[in-house]
Motif scaffolding. Structure first.
Motif, short mmCIF file in Angstrom:
data_model
loop_
_atom_site.label_atom_id
_atom_site.label_comp_id
_atom_site.label_asym_id
_atom_site.label_seq_id
_atom_site.Cartn_x
_atom_site.Cartn_y
_atom_site.Cartn_z
N LEU A 204 48.52 -16.79 23.85
CA LEU A 204 49.37 -17.42 24.86
C LEU A 204 50.45 -16.45 25.34
N LYS A 205 50.98 -15.65 24.44
CA LYS A 205 51.97 -14.63 24.83
C LYS A 205 51.30 -13.55 25.68
N LYS A 206 50.11 -13.15 25.29
CA LYS A 206 49.39 -12.10 26.01
C LYS A 206 49.15 -12.49 27.46
N LEU A 207 48.87 -13.75 27.70
CA LEU A 207 48.55 -14.22 29.04
C LEU A 207 49.74 -14.88 29.73
N ASP A 208 50.94 -14.68 29.17
CA ASP A 208 52.18 -15.19 29.78
C ASP A 208 52.13 -16.72 29.92
N LEU A 209 51.58 -17.39 28.91
CA LEU A 209 51.51 -18.85 28.90
C LEU A 209 52.41 -19.47 27.83
N TYR A 210 53.04 -18.65 27.01
CA TYR A 210 53.76 -19.17 25.85
C TYR A 210 54.94 -20.05 26.26
N ASP A 211 55.67 -19.66 27.29
CA ASP A 211 56.83 -20.45 27.71
C ASP A 211 56.41 -21.81 28.27
N ALA A 212 55.14 -21.90 28.72
CA ALA A 212 54.62 -23.17 29.26
C ALA A 212 53.69 -23.85 28.27
N ARG A 213 53.79 -23.48 27.00
CA ARG A 213 52.81 -23.94 26.01
C ARG A 213 52.82 -25.46 25.82
N ASN A 214 53.96 -26.11 26.10
CA ASN A 214 54.07 -27.54 25.89
C ASN A 214 54.05 -28.35 27.19
N VAL A 215 53.65 -27.71 28.29
CA VAL A 215 53.58 -28.38 29.59
C VAL A 215 52.18 -28.96 29.78
#
Length: 311
Positions: free
Chosen positions: A121-132
């Motif tokens: 998720l960090k690699k694909l820049d999704l971590y900040d939106a992980r709970n959306v």
């Protein structure tokens, strides 16, 4: 080791005039990115779905990871991972839900699943939106969730069917980086795309498919040699002059310009002529896009001639 071996593979759909795959024979070595390049409807997705044991062939043979896909599909499925072209995230689930739960379903422990989910998720820049919830994500982020699900299990063989479709330029590059990192861990990827820059950047070996037939295959350097010219000139159709077209090999790009392939030794002659006639043009070296246009344009011209003769 040959990860995939196809011999005379054919797939026909009921009601279709032509087979989706027509007598396809190819082999894919391990630890590489093998790219199947072609237009929409060329047969790429059909080939991937058969390899992933989602679809039965009409005839021919296909083995994946040493197993016949018809006889032993279960021995293949736990060793592969895939992004289906028609895949969509579940609306109510978050990126974390998708990736973490998928890893758990595939047998990872709680700690390993968490560790791998965070990493991808960090690699694909999704971590900040992980709970959306997925319903609140953009179309590009939804596509990256599917990419994350496919990459996270670290399977032996990965199928990526048009993985960057709908992504913005930055997101495409994030996905490309993740794909290259995944391959660098001695894994094999079968990638399908109609983006020439994607194939040129990622592929170790390329097969060009059109209307269910393989029309060319090889490394990038080998494919470039198919076009017997060094340069291309793009001329807007509105400014096109027949005398200019006679100086090279002309292929209609299907857009608002015509592509003229030329030898470097003829370049100055064409430049002078175009400038005297006040014709706008651009000049570029030969790329994979040129190889594709040269092959498909030539094939379509030949098909049209055959059709006219048959009439």
């Amino acid at each position: 080791m040959k990860v995939i071996e196809a011999l005379g593979l054919t797939k026909s759909y009921k009601g279709s005039k032509y087979p989706a795959l027509n007598d396809i024979s190819l082999s894919i070595d391990s630890k590489q990115i093998f790219t199947m390049l072609g237009r929409n409807g060329a047969g790429k997705t059909t080939f991937v779905r058969i390899c992933a044991t989602q679809l039965m062939p009409s005839s021919g043979r296909l083995s994946v990871l040493g197993h016949d896909i018809v006889k032993y599909p279960d021995k293949i499925r736990n060793q592969i991972s895939a992004i289906p072209q028609e895949g969509r995230p579940l609306r109510a689930l978050t990126p974390w839900d998708h990736v973490y739960n998928w890893l758990r379903i595939r047998g990872e422990s709680n700690n390993i699943a968490r560790e791998k989910a965070v990493q991808i998720l960090k690699k694909l820049d999704l971590y900040d939106a992980r709970n959306v919830p997925a319903m609140n994500l953009s179309g590009g982020m939804k596509q990256k969730v599917l990419v994350a699900m496919a990459l996270a299990p670290e399977a032996q063989l990965l199928f990526l069917d048009e993985p960057t479709i709908g992504l913005d330029p930055v997101s495409r590059r994030q996905v490309w980086s993740a794909i290259k990192d995944w391959k660098d861990q001695d894994r094999t990827i079968l990638l399908t795309t109609h983006y020439m820059d994607e194939a040129e950047l990622l592929a170790d070996y390329i097969v060009i498919i059109d209307k269910g037939n393989i029309i060319a295959k090889g490394t990038m350097n080998e494919l470039r040699k198919i076009v017997p010219y060094e340069l291309r000139i793009d001329v807007p159709k509105i400014n096109l002059d027949k005398s200019l077209m006679s100086l090279g090999s002309v292929v209609d790009s299907g857009a608002n310009f015509v592509r003229i392939f030329i030898y470097e030794t003829d370049a100055e002659k064409i430049y002078d002529k175009a400038l005297r006639m006040n014709i706008q043009f651009t000049v570029s070296p030969i790329t994979l896009d040129d190889v594709f246009v040269y092959l498909v344009g030539k094939k379509n011209n030949d098909d049209n001639i055959k059709s006219d003769n048959e009439i």
